[in-house]
Design an enzyme around this catalytic site. Structure first.
Site: not given
Ligand SMILES: *Cc1c(COP(=O)(O)O)cnc(C)c1O
Length: 378
Positions: A182, A210, A233
């Site tokens: 991320s 992502h 995302k």
């Molecule tokens: C953003 C993210 C999460 C968390 O997801 P949310 O739905 O925002 O809680 C988990 N793992 C990774 C790799 C992320 O980038």
């Protein structure tokens, strides 16, 4: 001052001294990729809304319609009465997208990892985690009370070595990693991870937060028994998911505490996610744009070629990263500085994310501005 106030004040001033204190800033994203902060309108290169689906009319309409039909909230845990009719449709879509027998949705990606890992492993077990894995994988590992064994980032020889040494000491073993990191934007070698997992009878979990929608499926993805991710995302909505076999999902529905003991997602959010998945399936060219634009940007700056819509520019110190971010803001670009503890000490960075809504000339102006800021003045 009482001890609580004193504790808070001291912690905050320590953060301040190290340029690590963070502040919330009111930001309107209604015209994504433009954002409004106070009087300023900026082009955002800091949103994970890669396809602007959070503001897409069809997605909004689906959310509004579902809200009218089913109400604003789910009203209870899904195991009680919160399992409104839209869930089944979304879970079928996710399972089909990942090629698994079943899937289940959580309140968020963070909640998914906090629930999945402790439901599958415990004290007698171990979890091998990439050192740059997302915070919620660490949270899940900690909650599980399994022994956490860290392998160097994407270093498969190191993971193989650790498995050879430690595997036999534990009953059940998981391997957990991001597929798209991320804060770095690079990709995990999923096929090699799957080989190692199979060779050592370890359960591989990949976090595709992502990836879904904007990064082509990695080779070996079909061999991953635990594929989790988020709807917050590229999908533009909110919620986490796991795609796995029928039995594994059924067990998680019974045992994942962050599923059992929390209220289901609002109907509107679930409907939005379904509409977003429909949009992505119908518009593959548009969904490919963020990665293509990231590649244009890395080429312009002579950086290693982008493998995802996330491009880091590591500057080192937190204060330096903040300073460059502020100068970019003055030039009309929102590029958030990412500082420890989100990234390791000494690797503060600018993190650029590219979205389908960006225009090529905005991107070229951004690249030129970054180049100028990084050139040392004589
Ligand atoms: C953003 C993210 C999460 C968390 O997801 P949310 O739905 O925002 O809680 C988990 N793992 C990774 C790799 C992320 O980038």
């Amino acid at each position: 001052m009482n001890s609580l106030e004193q504790f808070a004040a001291e912690k905050l001033s320590a953060l301040e001294r190290r340029a690590l204190r963070r502040q919330l800033q009111v930001t309107s994203r209604a015209r994504h990729p433009l954002v409004e902060r106070g009087e300023k309108t900026l082009i955002s290169f800091s949103c994970n809304d890669y396809l602007s689906l959070s503001v897409h009319p069809a997605v909004i309409e689906a959310a509004v319609e579902a809200t009218r039909l089913y109400g604003v909230g789910a009203g209870a845990s899904r195991l009680v009465t919160g399992n409104h009719p839209l869930y089944a449709a979304l879970e079928a879509r996710l399972a089909a997208a990942k090629g698994t027998e079943d899937s289940m949705v959580f309140g968020a990606g963070y909640l998914a990892n906090s629930g999945i890992i402790p439901a599958l492993i415990g004290q007698a077990d171990a979890i091998f985690v990439d050192e740059l894995a997302h915070a919620c994988i660490w949270a899940g590992a900690k909650l599980s009370a399994a022994k956490t064994i860290i392998f160097r980032h994407n270093d498969m020889a190191h993971l193989a070595e650790l498995l050879a040494v430690h595997r036999r000491d534990h009953e059940r073993v998981m391997i957990a990693t991001d597929t798209v990191f991320s804060m770095d934007g690079d990709l995990a070698p999923v096929a090699v991870l799957a080989d190692l997992a199979e060779a050592h009878d370890a359960w591989l979990m990949t976090d595709d937060a992502h990836g879904l929608g904007v990064v082509p499926k990695p080779e070996g993805a079909g061999r991953v028994p635990l594929q989790m991710g988020t709807l917050s995302k590229a999908i533009g909505a909110y919620g986490g998911y796991i795609c796995a076999s029928e039995n594994v999902v059924a067990l998680l529905r019974n045992r994942a505490r962050s599923f059992v003991y929390t209220t289901g997602l609002p109907p509107g959010t679930v409907a939005a996610a379904i509409a977003a998945l429909d949009f992505i399936a119908a518009n593959p060219g548009y969904a490919a744009r963020p990665l293509a634009l990231a590649g244009r940007f890395t080429a312009a700056l002579g950086l290693p070629e982008a493998t995802s819509p996330i491009v880091p520019l590591i500057v080192g110190g937190a204060a330096e990263a903040l300073n460059i971010s502020e100068q970019l803001q003055a030039a009309g670009f929102l590029v958030t500085a990412i500082r420890p503890p989100t990234v390791p000490e000494g690797t503060a960075r600018l993190r650029f994310t590219f979205t389908a809504a960006h225009q090529e000339d905005d991107l070229d102006r951004l690249a030129a501005t970054v180049k100028k800021l990084l050139t040392p003045r004589p």
